[in-house]
Design an enzyme around this catalytic site. Structure first.
Site, PDB file in Angstrom:
ATOM      1  N   LYS A 278       0.905  -1.153  -0.091  1.00  0.00           N
ATOM      2  CA  LYS A 278      -0.053   0.041   0.027  1.00  0.00           C
ATOM      3  C   LYS A 278       0.893   1.190  -0.018  1.00  0.00           C
ATOM      4  CE  LYS A 278      -4.006  -2.334   1.939  1.00  0.00           C
ATOM      5  NZ  LYS A 278      -4.668  -2.686   3.389  1.00  0.00           N
TER       6      LYS A 278
ATOM      7  N   GLN B  67      -4.531  -1.215   9.362  1.00  0.00           N
ATOM      8  CA  GLN B  67      -4.463  -2.614   8.925  1.00  0.00           C
ATOM      9  C   GLN B  67      -5.349  -3.591   9.771  1.00  0.00           C
ATOM     10  OE1 GLN B  67      -3.763  -3.382   5.757  1.00  0.00           O
ATOM     11  NE2 GLN B  67      -4.148  -5.425   6.010  1.00  0.00           N
TER      12      GLN B  67
ATOM     13  N   ASP C 161     -11.285   3.130   4.276  1.00  0.00           N
ATOM     14  CA  ASP C 161     -11.711   1.766   4.073  1.00  0.00           C
ATOM     15  C   ASP C 161     -13.269   1.596   4.004  1.00  0.00           C
ATOM     16  OD1 ASP C 161      -9.512  -0.168   3.900  1.00  0.00           O
ATOM     17  OD2 ASP C 161      -8.908   0.219   5.858  1.00  0.00           O
TER      18      ASP C 161
HETATM   19  N1  GUN Z   1      -7.326  -6.698   5.933  1.00  0.00           N
HETATM   20  C1  GUN Z   1      -7.937  -7.364   4.756  1.00  0.00           C
HETATM   21  N2  GUN Z   1      -8.347  -6.375   3.818  1.00  0.00           N
HETATM   22  C2  GUN Z   1      -7.993  -5.088   4.429  1.00  0.00           C
HETATM   23  C3  GUN Z   1      -8.606  -3.621   3.824  1.00  0.00           C
HETATM   24  O1  GUN Z   1      -9.021  -3.574   2.707  1.00  0.00           O
HETATM   25  N3  GUN Z   1      -8.230  -2.584   4.844  1.00  0.00           N
HETATM   26  C4  GUN Z   1      -7.566  -2.927   6.024  1.00  0.00           C
HETATM   27  N4  GUN Z   1      -7.578  -1.892   6.673  1.00  0.00           N
HETATM   28  N5  GUN Z   1      -7.561  -4.210   6.399  1.00  0.00           N
HETATM   29  C5  GUN Z   1      -7.484  -5.056   5.663  1.00  0.00           C
END
Ligand code: GUN
Length: 286
Positions: free
Chosen positions: A48, A92, A115
């Protein structure tokens, strides 16, 4: 068979993002928070951050020790909420078990909730007030939209996996596009019957290569959200696979996404486009 190469679709999306940044003269800012040292989360967060750098976003990364408390993370979120250079904040998932993720998600300014996990944003999304949605299901829709001569209307869509991050929002996005959705999960009985009927399958089970060619119908469109590691007992090396046994399914499918190089890059590019949306929204609210 149409191969849905997320890696390539994501490159085009990145170009669009860079063009929009230039058109509006803005630099979106994304903050990532990782608590602990979960190896998979580490890999995702690194990817990311790298994607942010590639398109020229401003980024801040917070890597907090495993021993950090919910209050420690809340303090970081509070300061990011006030930072005008940051338009998107993500924690995350999954955090270590002693961290209260619900409190964290609720503490993020809904205008910076990249998100779309905050209940206010989920409520707007669910009720049709907003098309801002979680990254992975939105990325899956971008992939499906790229299929030539494809329409959702009247199709039987099967989603396997009912998580808040993938399955549930995916059901809403597909329903809004006029597919008829079945949301299956670990307690579903007779999954084989649902699989045989499905025109569209979204697999998010976490079970390596569980969907095989003889289980699906000819002409199926199949998106593999799984990222599973399997160990080769002879070489003792692990390889990355999805929830779909690609080799046996590919010849029956009208379109199929690979693992790796499928949904993964789409989730990341959607994170960028969600950050851009929030940055544009912050200008319009000024
Ligand atoms: N864990 C798995 N997918 C995601 C996501 O799209 N965002 C976040 N913050 N954590 C995740």
């Amino acid at each position: 068979m149409y191969l849905l190469e997320g890696k390539i679709i994501a490159q085009q999306e990145k170009k669009n993002i860079v063009d929009t940044m230039r058109d509006y003269g803005i630099t979106p800012g994304l903050a990532t928070i990782l608590v602990g040292d979960n190896p998979a989360s580490n890999v995702y967060v690194k990817a990311k951050i790298k994607a942010c750098e590639e398109v020229g976003f401003y980024g801040e990364h917070y890597n907090l020790d495993y021993s950090s408390t919910t209050e420690d993370v809340l303090a970081v979120i509070t300061s990011l909420n006030k930072n005008p250079e940051i338009h998107g904040i993500l924690v995350q998932s999954p955090p270590p078990p002693h961290i209260d993720m619900v409190r964290l998600v609720n503490a993020i300014d809904p205008l910076k909730d990249v998100d779309c996990f905050h209940p206010l944003n989920l409520g707007k999304f669910f009720s049709g007030q907003s098309d801002f949605a979680p990254c992975t299901p939105t990325g899956v829709i971008t992939m499906l939209d790229s299929i030539p001569n494809f329409s959702y209307e009247g199709k039987s869509a099967l989603i396997i996996g009912r998580s808040n991050i993938v399955g549930k929002p995916m059901a809403i996005l597909l329903t809004n596009r006029h597919a008829t959705v079945s949301l299956a999960h670990s307690r579903t009985k007779n999954l084989d019957i649902y699989l045989q009927k499905a025109d569209i399958i979204i697999a998010a089970t976490g079970q390596a290569e569980m969907i095989k060619g003889d289980m699906v119908k000819e002409g199926v469109v199949i998106i593999d959200v799984g990222i599973d590691r399997v160990l080769n007992p002879i070489t003792n090396k692990s390889r990355l696979v999805g929830d779909v046994e690609f080799e046996s399914v590919k010849d029956k499918a009208y379109a199929i996404s690979p693992v790796p190089g499928g949904v993964g890059p789409m989730t990341i590019v959607t994170l960028l486009s969600n950050t851009l949306k929030l940055a544009l929204q912050s200008i319009s609210l000024k």
